[in-house]
Scaffold this active site. Structure first.
Site, PDB file in Angstrom:
ATOM      1  N   GLU A  29       0.737  -0.977  -0.104  1.00  0.00           N
ATOM      2  CA  GLU A  29       0.299  -0.275  -0.024  1.00  0.00           C
ATOM      3  C   GLU A  29       1.112   0.968  -0.311  1.00  0.00           C
ATOM      4  O   GLU A  29       1.806   1.132   0.491  1.00  0.00           O
ATOM      5  CB  GLU A  29      -0.967   0.200   0.714  1.00  0.00           C
ATOM      6  CG  GLU A  29      -2.327  -1.622   1.592  1.00  0.00           C
ATOM      7  CD  GLU A  29      -2.607  -1.937   2.816  1.00  0.00           C
ATOM      8  OE1 GLU A  29      -2.299  -0.778   3.439  1.00  0.00           O
ATOM      9  OE2 GLU A  29      -2.570  -3.297   2.315  1.00  0.00           O
ATOM     10  N   GLU A  59      -4.265  -6.833   3.124  1.00  0.00           N
ATOM     11  CA  GLU A  59      -2.927  -7.358   2.708  1.00  0.00           C
ATOM     12  C   GLU A  59      -2.606  -9.201   2.204  1.00  0.00           C
ATOM     13  O   GLU A  59      -2.311  -9.368   2.276  1.00  0.00           O
ATOM     14  CB  GLU A  59      -2.747  -7.789   4.763  1.00  0.00           C
ATOM     15  CG  GLU A  59      -2.764  -6.125   4.981  1.00  0.00           C
ATOM     16  CD  GLU A  59      -3.777  -5.195   5.030  1.00  0.00           C
ATOM     17  OE1 GLU A  59      -4.425  -5.388   4.561  1.00  0.00           O
ATOM     18  OE2 GLU A  59      -3.110  -3.750   5.475  1.00  0.00           O
ATOM     19  N   PHE A  82       3.547  -1.829   8.603  1.00  0.00           N
ATOM     20  CA  PHE A  82       3.681  -2.491  10.580  1.00  0.00           C
ATOM     21  C   PHE A  82       3.417  -3.875  10.154  1.00  0.00           C
ATOM     22  O   PHE A  82       2.403  -3.996  10.233  1.00  0.00           O
ATOM     23  CB  PHE A  82       2.089  -1.517  11.191  1.00  0.00           C
ATOM     24  CG  PHE A  82       2.486   0.173  11.106  1.00  0.00           C
ATOM     25  CD1 PHE A  82       2.020   0.841  10.191  1.00  0.00           C
ATOM     26  CD2 PHE A  82       2.559   0.380  12.657  1.00  0.00           C
ATOM     27  CE1 PHE A  82       2.488   2.199  10.303  1.00  0.00           C
ATOM     28  CE2 PHE A  82       3.164   1.811  12.832  1.00  0.00           C
ATOM     29  CZ  PHE A  82       2.253   2.563  11.946  1.00  0.00           C
ATOM     30  N   ALA A  83       4.415  -4.364  11.576  1.00  0.00           N
ATOM     31  CA  ALA A  83       4.057  -5.526  11.056  1.00  0.00           C
ATOM     32  C   ALA A  83       3.192  -6.117  11.547  1.00  0.00           C
ATOM     33  O   ALA A  83       2.075  -7.440  11.563  1.00  0.00           O
ATOM     34  CB  ALA A  83       5.097  -6.559  12.685  1.00  0.00           C
ATOM     35  N   ASP A  84       2.148  -4.893  12.419  1.00  0.00           N
ATOM     36  CA  ASP A  84       1.005  -5.333  13.243  1.00  0.00           C
ATOM     37  C   ASP A  84      -0.420  -5.676  12.056  1.00  0.00           C
ATOM     38  O   ASP A  84      -1.234  -6.458  12.682  1.00  0.00           O
ATOM     39  CB  ASP A  84       0.177  -4.753  13.845  1.00  0.00           C
ATOM     40  CG  ASP A  84       1.371  -3.761  14.129  1.00  0.00           C
ATOM     41  OD1 ASP A  84       1.149  -3.643  16.336  1.00  0.00           O
ATOM     42  OD2 ASP A  84       2.886  -2.920  14.555  1.00  0.00           O
ATOM     43  N   PHE A  85      -0.411  -5.188  11.040  1.00  0.00           N
ATOM     44  CA  PHE A  85      -0.825  -5.755  10.141  1.00  0.00           C
ATOM     45  C   PHE A  85      -0.990  -6.283   9.275  1.00  0.00           C
ATOM     46  O   PHE A  85      -1.752  -7.431   8.170  1.00  0.00           O
ATOM     47  CB  PHE A  85      -0.814  -4.182   8.585  1.00  0.00           C
ATOM     48  CG  PHE A  85      -1.302  -3.054   9.165  1.00  0.00           C
ATOM     49  CD1 PHE A  85      -1.853  -2.890  10.065  1.00  0.00           C
ATOM     50  CD2 PHE A  85      -1.316  -2.008   8.083  1.00  0.00           C
ATOM     51  CE1 PHE A  85      -2.423  -1.462  11.099  1.00  0.00           C
ATOM     52  CE2 PHE A  85      -0.701  -0.881   8.903  1.00  0.00           C
ATOM     53  CZ  PHE A  85      -1.272  -0.628  10.603  1.00  0.00           C
ATOM     54  N   HIS A 128      -0.029  -0.948  16.717  1.00  0.00           N
ATOM     55  CA  HIS A 128       0.589  -0.103  16.512  1.00  0.00           C
ATOM     56  C   HIS A 128       2.630  -0.229  16.090  1.00  0.00           C
ATOM     57  O   HIS A 128       3.505   0.894  15.898  1.00  0.00           O
ATOM     58  CB  HIS A 128       0.822   1.471  15.372  1.00  0.00           C
ATOM     59  CG  HIS A 128      -0.694   1.492  14.716  1.00  0.00           C
ATOM     60  ND1 HIS A 128      -1.929   1.155  14.719  1.00  0.00           N
ATOM     61  CD2 HIS A 128      -0.780   2.047  13.276  1.00  0.00           C
ATOM     62  CE1 HIS A 128      -2.448   1.403  14.107  1.00  0.00           C
ATOM     63  NE2 HIS A 128      -1.765   1.805  13.008  1.00  0.00           N
TER      64      HIS A 128
HETATM   65  C1  LIG Z   1      -5.848  -3.835   7.964  1.00  0.00           C
HETATM   66  C2  LIG Z   1      -4.564  -2.599   7.062  1.00  0.00           C
HETATM   67  N1  LIG Z   1      -3.990  -2.066   7.090  1.00  0.00           N
HETATM   68  C3  LIG Z   1      -3.375  -0.735   6.445  1.00  0.00           C
HETATM   69  C4  LIG Z   1      -3.419   0.069   7.290  1.00  0.00           C
HETATM   70  C5  LIG Z   1      -2.703   1.159   7.225  1.00  0.00           C
HETATM   71  N2  LIG Z   1      -3.478   2.313   7.615  1.00  0.00           N
HETATM   72  C6  LIG Z   1      -4.560   3.389   8.051  1.00  0.00           C
HETATM   73  S1  LIG Z   1      -5.897   3.961   7.936  1.00  0.00           S
HETATM   74  C7  LIG Z   1      -5.362   4.053   6.058  1.00  0.00           C
HETATM   75  C8  LIG Z   1      -5.854   4.350   5.246  1.00  0.00           C
HETATM   76  C9  LIG Z   1      -8.051   4.269   4.916  1.00  0.00           C
HETATM   77  O1  LIG Z   1      -8.771   4.435   4.052  1.00  0.00           O
HETATM   78  P1  LIG Z   1      -9.701   4.340   4.235  1.00  0.00           P
HETATM   79  O2  LIG Z   1     -10.608   3.919   4.602  1.00  0.00           O
HETATM   80  O3  LIG Z   1     -10.453   5.980   2.876  1.00  0.00           O
HETATM   81  O4  LIG Z   1      -9.791   5.485   5.171  1.00  0.00           O
HETATM   82  P2  LIG Z   1      -9.542   7.220   5.411  1.00  0.00           P
HETATM   83  O5  LIG Z   1      -8.433   7.099   6.317  1.00  0.00           O
HETATM   84  O6  LIG Z   1      -9.754   7.926   4.027  1.00  0.00           O
HETATM   85  O7  LIG Z   1     -11.022   7.925   6.389  1.00  0.00           O
HETATM   86  C10 LIG Z   1      -4.462   2.838   6.504  1.00  0.00           C
HETATM   87  C11 LIG Z   1      -3.889   2.102   5.157  1.00  0.00           C
HETATM   88  C12 LIG Z   1      -3.963  -0.326   9.170  1.00  0.00           C
HETATM   89  N3  LIG Z   1      -4.677   0.739   9.970  1.00  0.00           N
HETATM   90  N4  LIG Z   1      -5.107  -1.360   8.468  1.00  0.00           N
END
Ligand SMILES: Cc1ncc(C[n+]2csc(CCOP(=O)(O)OP(=O)(O)O)c2C)c(N)n1
Ligand SMILES: [Mg+2]
Lengths: 323, 334
Positions: A29, A59, A82-85, A128
């Site tokens: 991503e 993921e 992040f390792a968490d994801f 995180h």
């Molecule tokens: C499973 C997972 N993958 C990646 C992330 C990292 N991450 C945090 S917010 C985000 C974008 C999310 O986009 P959206 O769902 O459109 O929400 P918005 O931030 O636009 O409100 C990502 C990829 C995460 N938190 N969880």
């Protein structure tokens, strides 16, 4: 000699490997904009969107696709951010990538690298901040790498990319900006520890960011006349038993220090192995230092309470040397 | 699939309430950004400035005992569900008296007293949790509903398919709301999303879906009201896609250079609070009343921030509390 940050060291290697081998590619991503920590900055421009591939927030698909692509002659470098994801893709890593070679009787290998930035990063809280390296050491088939320095991030990533095994490559988020000398870009073999500081009185085995805490502890112990030897394992599977045994034979005392939860941590494996092999040579009980079995808290004082600090390591070393 | 544009009989009092709440959310977010600048919030915060119409339009149709789950961008949802702003700000600053004693922070903001089961650090994880909450409500024979708000990026994770399918086959009282702000972190979501959109995916599972302008709080309010009454009537899950724009970066630290300045400027011209103010002014509401909502919200959140700064840190003993019932988490314990 070049001075580089930990993040740039990995990027330099990645770019080099991608130039050398057109079958190396990255997927994850936000890679198209250089990755969330900037670890891929400039690579999209050089290699284009096919080889530095953006991905949906998927993921399981990212890692699963990498398994298929690895079995089909390419070398994917997967970014989990992040390792968490990466926990959203555990089946793909543990049931598929790690086992394919064995299950299929050697008909295939799964040459992929999964980058999983790990560890505490100020107030990132329970989802995180995790250090889950010990989980992966429990899975036959996986290599587990935890670099602590820019030089190691340069050399170990090279070996990881060239490895035919699936590699869980855990960079510590707190180290991205760490600068250090990077004398060369040579591959650093798996399973060869680094003596971060030589000493004779007590051995401190560590990896990832905690190596720096251990080194700091050793410096302060030196001013008290205690010479600690700090061993940076660099890779947890395989791990350098020879280096650890040699050191403990000399010092007779061992502390294994790591950021992750102490219960079931990889420190237990190192401690048990040493206690078994060197029972007669030990001058003191083998000790471990890890986090209490608590999720990482957000509030700074509660977060700090969980850290393995130089002061805690030094305190433990003092006690051991007195025994 | 698009919401019917009925001639609008404005309920001015309700909309003034929406205006007040939208300002409270914005003022809270601005105070949180200030706290971030002053390094009193050290972890990431994800402001919802520009998306307040969805939080307010959705939550004004939920009862206190209805359930809500949210994303990393959850301050607005939590406030709109009725959480106390003071406790929330203390949580963001990691202080004692925060909703979770400062242990969760912004990304895990939660207030179970008002049915807010948590923001979430894992994208799309709340979709499944909502299905489960709705399942429990059904098992218990209650007339509550469970609502999940998630981003447009979340629809590419498995839980979107698995959770919505679950809610549909078990005919659960679940409302799913996708906040489509066009971005997932630094990525334009459309570039990584196949097909004609989130609503079509939900429709493919047989879940009735509508698309609304998320910056038009009245449109959101109306669409959610329809959906909620259908759900409470036993009709199973509904899905709403609300289009919006996040006016800030992804996090407080994100300069959002991946967006063209004119795109952001144009989005400010669709600011949901200004849009509602215009609607109310056209309906004869005095400018002074609208200005008072803004002033009162800013004053409230200034006070909330000042008070949170003075709050103590949680005692260290908190660190070992609430891990689990069994066993002692401390290293030296037996
Ligand atoms: C499973 C997972 N993958 C990646 C992330 C990292 N991450 C945090 S917010 C985000 C974008 C999310 O986009 P959206 O769902 O459109 O929400 P918005 O931030 O636009 O409100 C990502 C990829 C995460 N938190 N969880
Ligand atoms: Mg989005």
């Amino acid at each position: 000699m070049a001075v580089m940050t930990y993040a740039d060291a990995a990027k330099t290697t990645l770019a080099e490997e991608m130039r050398r081998d057109p079958l190396v590619w990255c997927l994850g991503e936000d890679l198209g904009r250089g990755g969330v920590f900037g670890q891929y900055k400039g690579l999209p421009e050089e290699f284009g969107p096919q080889r530095i591939s953006d991905a949906p927030i998927s993921e399981a698909a990212i890692l699963g696709a990498a398994v298929g692509a690895a079995m089909t002659g390419t070398r994917p470098v997967v970014e989990m951010r992040f390792a968490d994801f990466a926990l959203c893709a555990v089946d793909e890593l543990v049931n598929q990538a790690a086992k394919a070679r064995y299950m299929f009787g050697g008909q295939t290998k799964v040459p992929l690298v999964v980058r999983e930035p790990m560890g505490m990063w100020r107030s990132s809280a329970a989802q995180h901040s995790q250090s889950l390296e010990s989980w992966y050491t429990h899975i036959p088939g996986l290599v587990v790498v935890c670099p602590a320095t820019p030089h190691d991030n340069r050399g170990l990533l090279k070996t990881a990319i060239r490895s035919d095994d699936p590699v869980v490559y855990m960079e510590h988020k707190n180290l991205w900006a760490l600068e250090g000398e990077v004398p060369d870009g040579d591959p650093i073999p798996f399973g060869v520890a680094r003596i971060a500081r030589a000493g004779t009185d007590v051995t401190i085995v560590s990896w990832s960011a905690t190596v720096h805490a251990a080194t700091e502890a050793a410096e302060s112990l030196a001013s008290e006349g205690i010479e600690a030897e700090v061993i940076d394992l660099r890779t947890l599977w395989p791990w350098d038993k020879r280096a650890v045994f040699a050191s403990v034979e000399k010092t007779g005392r061992l502390i294994v220090a790591h950021e992750s939860v102490q219960v079931g941590g990889f420190g237990a494996e190192v401690a048990a192995t040493v206690a078994d092999a060197l029972f007669g040579k030990l001058k003191a009980p083998v000790k471990r230092l890890g986090s209490p079995r608590v999720p990482i808290a957000y509030a700074p004082p509660l977060e700090d309470m969980l850290r393995v600090t130089p002061a805690k390591i030094a305190e433990m070393a003092r006690t051991l040397v007195q025994q | 699939m698009s919401a019917s544009k009925t001639a609008r009989n404005l309920d001015v009092d309700r909309l003034l309430g929406h205006h007040r709440l939208m300002w409270r959310i914005r003022a809270f977010e601005e105070a949180a950004l200030q706290a971030n600048t002053e390094k009193l919030v050290l972890g990431a915060i994800h402001p919802s400035i520009g998306q307040e119409g969805i939080a307010v339009g959705v939550c004004s149709n939920l009862r206190r005992d209805d359930i809500l789950t949210s994303t990393h961008r959850g301050h607005g949802h939590t406030l709109a569900k009725g959480a106390d702003a003071g406790a929330m700000m203390r949580e963001l600053l990691g202080r004692e008296g925060g909703n979770s004693h400062g242990k969760g922070g912004s990304m895990h903001i939660a207030d179970f007293k008002v049915g807010m089961l948590g923001a979430n650090g894992v994208v799309a994880a709340n979709i499944h949790i909502t299905a489960g909450a709705a399942h429990a409500i059904k098992l218990r024979g209650e007339d509550r509903i469970a609502c999940s708000i998630f981003g447009d990026g979340a629809i590419n994770r498995g839980p979107f398919l698995e959770g919505l399918n679950w809610a549909k086959v078990f005919v659960l009282p679940a409302l799913y709301v996708c906040e489509d702000n066009g971005y997932a972190s630094t990525t334009r979501t459309a570039a990584m999303t196949a097909g004609p959109g989130a609503a079509a995916r939900a429709e493919a599972l047989g879940i009735p879906s509508v698309e609304v302008d998320g910056n038009d709080v009245l449109a959101v309010d109306e669409a959610v009201a329809d959906a909620v009454s259908a759900i409470r009537g036993g009709g199973g899950p509904r899905f709403i896609v609300a289009e919006t724009y996040r006016l800030t970066g992804h996090t407080a630290a994100d300069p959002a250079t991946y967006r063209a300045p004119d795109e952001v400027e144009a989005a400010w011209r669709r600011d949901p609070i200004a849009k509602l103010a215009q609607m109310l002014a056209d309906a004869g509401v005095r400018g002074a009343d609208l200005a008072e909502n803004e002033r009162a919200a800013k004053q409230e959140m200034d006070a909330v921030y000042t008070e949170a700064k003075a709050a103590p840190w949680p005692p260290l003993s908190r660190g070992y509390e609430d891990v689990q019932d069994a066993g002692d988490p401390r290293v030296e314990a037996f």
